[in-house]
Design a protein around this motif. Structure first.
Motif, PDB file in Angstrom:
ATOM      1  N   ALA A 147       0.818  -1.207   0.000  1.00 37.21           N
ATOM      2  CA  ALA A 147       0.000   0.000   0.000  1.00 37.21           C
ATOM      3  C   ALA A 147       0.856   1.263   0.000  1.00 37.21           C
ATOM      4  N   LEU A 148       2.010   1.207   0.645  1.00 35.77           N
ATOM      5  CA  LEU A 148       2.727   2.459   0.877  1.00 35.77           C
ATOM      6  C   LEU A 148       4.106   2.565   0.239  1.00 35.77           C
ATOM      7  N   PHE A 149       4.717   1.457  -0.076  1.00 43.03           N
ATOM      8  CA  PHE A 149       6.111   1.532  -0.505  1.00 43.03           C
ATOM      9  C   PHE A 149       6.328   2.471  -1.684  1.00 43.03           C
ATOM     10  N   SER A 150       5.514   2.267  -2.714  1.00 45.00           N
ATOM     11  CA  SER A 150       5.702   3.034  -3.942  1.00 45.00           C
ATOM     12  C   SER A 150       5.530   4.543  -3.685  1.00 45.00           C
ATOM     13  N   ASN A 151       4.487   4.896  -2.946  1.00 44.66           N
ATOM     14  CA  ASN A 151       4.253   6.320  -2.677  1.00 44.66           C
ATOM     15  C   ASN A 151       5.331   6.922  -1.782  1.00 44.66           C
ATOM     16  N   LEU A 152       5.795   6.143  -0.812  1.00 45.56           N
ATOM     17  CA  LEU A 152       6.848   6.655   0.070  1.00 45.56           C
ATOM     18  C   LEU A 152       8.139   6.873  -0.716  1.00 45.56           C
ATOM     19  N   THR A 153       8.400   5.951  -1.655  1.00 42.62           N
ATOM     20  CA  THR A 153       9.616   6.092  -2.461  1.00 42.62           C
ATOM     21  C   THR A 153       9.538   7.344  -3.321  1.00 42.62           C
ATOM     22  N   LYS A 154       8.356   7.587  -3.879  1.00 44.86           N
ATOM     23  CA  LYS A 154       8.195   8.807  -4.686  1.00 44.86           C
ATOM     24  C   LYS A 154       8.377  10.047  -3.817  1.00 44.86           C
ATOM     25  N   PHE A 155       7.836   9.970  -2.618  1.00 46.38           N
ATOM     26  CA  PHE A 155       7.968  11.102  -1.698  1.00 46.38           C
ATOM     27  C   PHE A 155       9.442  11.346  -1.380  1.00 46.38           C
ATOM     28  N   SER A 156      10.147  10.282  -1.071  1.00 51.42           N
ATOM     29  CA  SER A 156      11.571  10.409  -0.783  1.00 51.42           C
ATOM     30  C   SER A 156      12.322  10.949  -2.004  1.00 51.42           C
ATOM     31  N   PHE A 157      11.927  10.451  -3.172  1.00 48.45           N
ATOM     32  CA  PHE A 157      12.572  10.905  -4.408  1.00 48.45           C
ATOM     33  C   PHE A 157      12.485  12.413  -4.564  1.00 48.45           C
ATOM     34  N   SER A 158      11.347  13.006  -4.136  1.00 48.14           N
ATOM     35  CA  SER A 158      11.203  14.448  -4.331  1.00 48.14           C
ATOM     36  C   SER A 158      12.283  15.219  -3.577  1.00 48.14           C
ATOM     37  N   PHE A 159      12.845  14.606  -2.543  1.00 48.06           N
ATOM     38  CA  PHE A 159      13.947  15.267  -1.834  1.00 48.06           C
ATOM     39  C   PHE A 159      15.310  14.869  -2.408  1.00 48.06           C
ATOM     40  N   VAL A 160      15.494  13.561  -2.542  1.00 47.51           N
ATOM     41  CA  VAL A 160      16.851  13.081  -2.815  1.00 47.51           C
ATOM     42  C   VAL A 160      17.188  13.028  -4.303  1.00 47.51           C
ATOM     43  N   HIS A 161      16.166  13.123  -5.154  1.00 53.68           N
ATOM     44  CA  HIS A 161      16.360  13.177  -6.613  1.00 53.68           C
ATOM     45  C   HIS A 161      17.101  11.955  -7.154  1.00 53.68           C
ATOM     46  N   SER A 162      17.036  10.856  -6.458  1.00 53.19           N
ATOM     47  CA  SER A 162      17.714   9.662  -6.951  1.00 53.19           C
ATOM     48  C   SER A 162      16.856   8.465  -6.574  1.00 53.19           C
ATOM     49  N   LYS A 163      16.531   7.671  -7.577  1.00 54.52           N
ATOM     50  CA  LYS A 163      15.644   6.538  -7.340  1.00 54.52           C
ATOM     51  C   LYS A 163      16.307   5.524  -6.403  1.00 54.52           C
ATOM     52  N   GLU A 164      17.625   5.324  -6.594  1.00 50.27           N
ATOM     53  CA  GLU A 164      18.334   4.348  -5.769  1.00 50.27           C
ATOM     54  C   GLU A 164      18.307   4.775  -4.305  1.00 50.27           C
ATOM     55  N   ALA A 165      18.666   6.045  -4.093  1.00 52.81           N
ATOM     56  CA  ALA A 165      18.720   6.534  -2.714  1.00 52.81           C
ATOM     57  C   ALA A 165      17.338   6.461  -2.075  1.00 52.81           C
ATOM     58  N   ALA A 166      16.314   6.862  -2.826  1.00 55.58           N
ATOM     59  CA  ALA A 166      14.954   6.845  -2.283  1.00 55.58           C
ATOM     60  C   ALA A 166      14.555   5.419  -1.895  1.00 55.58           C
ATOM     61  N   THR A 167      14.861   4.472  -2.768  1.00 57.16           N
ATOM     62  CA  THR A 167      14.507   3.082  -2.478  1.00 57.16           C
ATOM     63  C   THR A 167      15.247   2.584  -1.241  1.00 57.16           C
ATOM     64  N   GLU A 168      16.525   2.946  -1.148  1.00 59.79           N
ATOM     65  CA  GLU A 168      17.296   2.512   0.015  1.00 59.79           C
ATOM     66  C   GLU A 168      16.746   3.087   1.315  1.00 59.79           C
ATOM     67  N   ILE A 169      16.361   4.354   1.248  1.00 61.96           N
ATOM     68  CA  ILE A 169      15.828   5.012   2.444  1.00 61.96           C
ATOM     69  C   ILE A 169      14.555   4.315   2.902  1.00 61.96           C
ATOM     70  N   VAL A 170      13.660   4.051   1.962  1.00 65.18           N
ATOM     71  CA  VAL A 170      12.381   3.444   2.339  1.00 65.18           C
ATOM     72  C   VAL A 170      12.575   1.962   2.712  1.00 65.18           C
ATOM     73  N   ASP A 171      13.496   1.287   2.033  1.00 66.01           N
ATOM     74  CA  ASP A 171      13.846  -0.098   2.420  1.00 66.01           C
ATOM     75  C   ASP A 171      14.217  -0.146   3.894  1.00 66.01           C
TER      76      ASP A 171
END
Lengths: 366, 192
Positions: free
Chosen positions: B26-50
């Motif tokens: 329910a939340l992973f994808s949206n949280l990753t997008k949210f993180s992406f808006s700050f970090v501008h990197s898909k890898e970093a965003a995924t790692e943060i939410v992981d």
């Protein structure tokens, strides 16, 4: 003015924040035909959305399991350490836990697992009594989930080994051949891949290493994340840091007059011991020479017949003997996916003139 | 959704991996997008939410202490993402919502035939041209289904700000679409 008010109400209605009084007020204001049309339009657009994750289920499964794997191994180790402080008995439990995890991982991979006792073959293996060895024979490929949840795809004719203490403080594996790694991030326990000349240190990332003993080079391609590459026996040497889509090629024989795979290059190229090339970002992983194999595709891009034959030998578990030297310099590009050996050779015959005989697994190119 | 999540939360507390998986889906994808808006990197965003999900599972015994899991996860994602970027550049800390790169979900083939490709394109263009903070708030409310108060809490803004940013977004979309409606030569046909 009405306009501002109606927009305010639109926003609240769509967001489900409007009160009953506001909804009634909104209905009153919705009089003009255009306004009603806009209302229908934006309402249906607002509801049309793709909220769910569109990535394939398999991918999400793997991802979720990876997270669970890391979380669970974190748990186990914490518990084991707590017990460890209290009683010596725990020292027996701890290796047992790890050992069973390691065993489970190998069973998951459905591969050959041999455990050696007191085998001091390599320094990293000295630390433990056992080590696990996973082999993908010629003509086969396999996937392994390591005790930390990291995933490894092992290409044909390759071997991956790790010690019983794999998960302790540093995650070390030994690779002979080619493997694609998807490593779980754990900043406290770096992941190190050792090959016969280089070691590759990572935190959490995806990359491919090709290090067949008979190849003249070791190739490391980084897909995501960051990796550090060092020479094995010279820890003092500078590390090389790769960024995504970079490929590092290391020449094992530093004679420098290297003809990769004994190709008869008309110009013998003087190669650097180390070179880094940047790969195009626009090619999907499934079509790249470096990574296509994990998708079950044998991709070749401008390979000489000699190089291609080597790849096909591993891929199909066959032996190819080239008698017709005139074609060994021809270069080939293409993909084999579902083709069997005969279909593959028939396809090659369409491109270039040669005859071949098949006897069991031996192919003679005439 | 809010109620469903709190049930899942209590199931996770007792070690139910299926419930954990549902929260993840329910939340992973949206949280990753949210993180992406700050970090501008898909890898970093995924790692943060992981990492966030790893911690959630490791500390599942304490999960019932979390009042609103969704707000908690968004807030934790924001904090971890800001930590990540402040390590890189100090100044972003001062204006956290001015350097966002908000990723909107692409609408896939709308069932409601009313919305033509042209309209979709106009809406997309309008949203893409919104100021970053406004765009993020709009995405929160529409795509992530957050309420004004939840969005306000996560972003550390007032509910009034959320309200006024939503009005700005809707006003822009309306202006754009009204223009299309009024100038469309086949208006009648278009309205079916």
């Amino acid at each position: 003015m009405n306009h501002n008010r109606i927009i305010e109400l639109y926003a609240r209605k769509l967001s489900a924040e409007a009160t009953d009084a506001e909804l009634a007020e909104f209905a009153e204001l919705l009089k003009s035909e255009d306004e009603q049309f806009f209302h229908e339009l934006i309402t249906s657009w607002w509801q049309t959305q793709n909220n769910t994750d569109t990535s394939p289920k398999k991918e999400r499964d793997d991802h979720f399991n990876k997270i669970l794997g890391v979380a669970n191994s974190t748990n186990l180790i914490d518990n084991a350490m707590i017990v460890d402080d209290k009683t010596k008995f725990a020292k027996k439990i701890k290796p047992f836990l790890k050992w069973s995890m390691a065993t489970a991982a190998v069973v998951i991979g459905l591969v050959v697992c041999i455990s050696y006792f007191n085998n001091n073959k390599n320094n990293f293996l000295d630390k433990g009594d056992h080590y696990n060895e996973i082999v993908a024979k010629r003509g086969t490929k396999t996937k392994i989930i390591l005790p930390d949840g990291s995933q490894v795809w092992l290409n044909s004719d390759s071997k991956l080994s790790y010690g019983a203490r794999f998960n302790d403080t540093i995650r070390e594996v030994l690779l002979e051949g080619e493997a694609y790694f998807d490593v779980i991030k754990d900043k406290n326990r770096p992941f190190v891949v050792m090959t016969n000349a280089l070691n590759i240190r990572v935190l959490g990332t995806t990359f491919n290493i090709k290090s067949y003993a008979q190849d003249a080079t070791i190739e490391t391609t980084l897909i995501r994340g960051m990796i550090e590459v060092r020479k094995n026996n010279e820890p003092a040497t500078k590390k090389i840091v790769l960024t995504p889509n970079e490929k590092l090629i290391y020449n094992k024989s530093e004679a420098l007059l290297v003809r990769p795979n004994n190709e008869q290059n008309t110009i013998a190229k003087k190669l650097e011991a180390l070179s880094i090339t940047t790969l195009s970002k626009n090619i999907p992983d499934s079509s790249r020479v470096e990574t296509a194999w994990i998708y079950g595709r044998l991709v070749f891009d401008g390979d000489s017949f000699v190089t291609l034959a080597e790849k096909m030998e591993r891929w199909y578990n066959i032996k190819i003997t080239i008698q017709n030297q005139s074609i060994s310099n021809n270069r080939f590009s293409g993909v084999f996916e579902k083709e069997n050996v005969e279909e593959a050779f028939k396809a090659l015959q369409l491109i270039t003139m040669f005859k071949y005989d098949i006897h069991d697994n031996e192919i003679l190119i005439k | 959704m809010g109620l469903g999540l709190s049930i899942l939360q209590s199931q996770v507390a007792v070690g139910d991996t299926h419930a954990f998986r549902q929260i993840f889906d329910a939340l992973f994808s949206n949280l990753t997008k949210f993180s992406f808006s700050f970090v501008h990197s898909k890898e970093a965003a995924t790692e943060i939410v992981d990492e966030l999900f790893v911690q959630l599972w490791v500390k599942r015994a304490d999960i019932m202490k979390i009042n609103d899991l969704r707000v908690y996860l968004y807030t934790a994602t924001k904090n971890a993402s800001l930590n990540y970027i402040t390590k890189k550049a100090k100044q972003i800390e001062l204006e956290p919502y001015e350097n966002l790169q908000v990723q909107m979900t692409d609408v896939v083939s709308p069932e409601q035939i009313m919305i033509t490709k042209e309209i979709l394109q106009k809406i997309k263009e309008t949203i893409d041209s919104l100021p970053p903070r406004c765009k993020l708030i709009f995405k929160f409310v529409r795509e992530d289904g957050l309420s004004y108060s939840e969005a306000a809490e996560i972003l550390g803004l007032s509910i009034k700000t959320i309200d006024s940013q939503m009005v700005i977004a809707v006003a822009r979309i309306r202006a754009k679409l009204m223009n299309v409606i009024e100038t469309s030569p086949n208006k009648i046909y278009f309205k079916k």
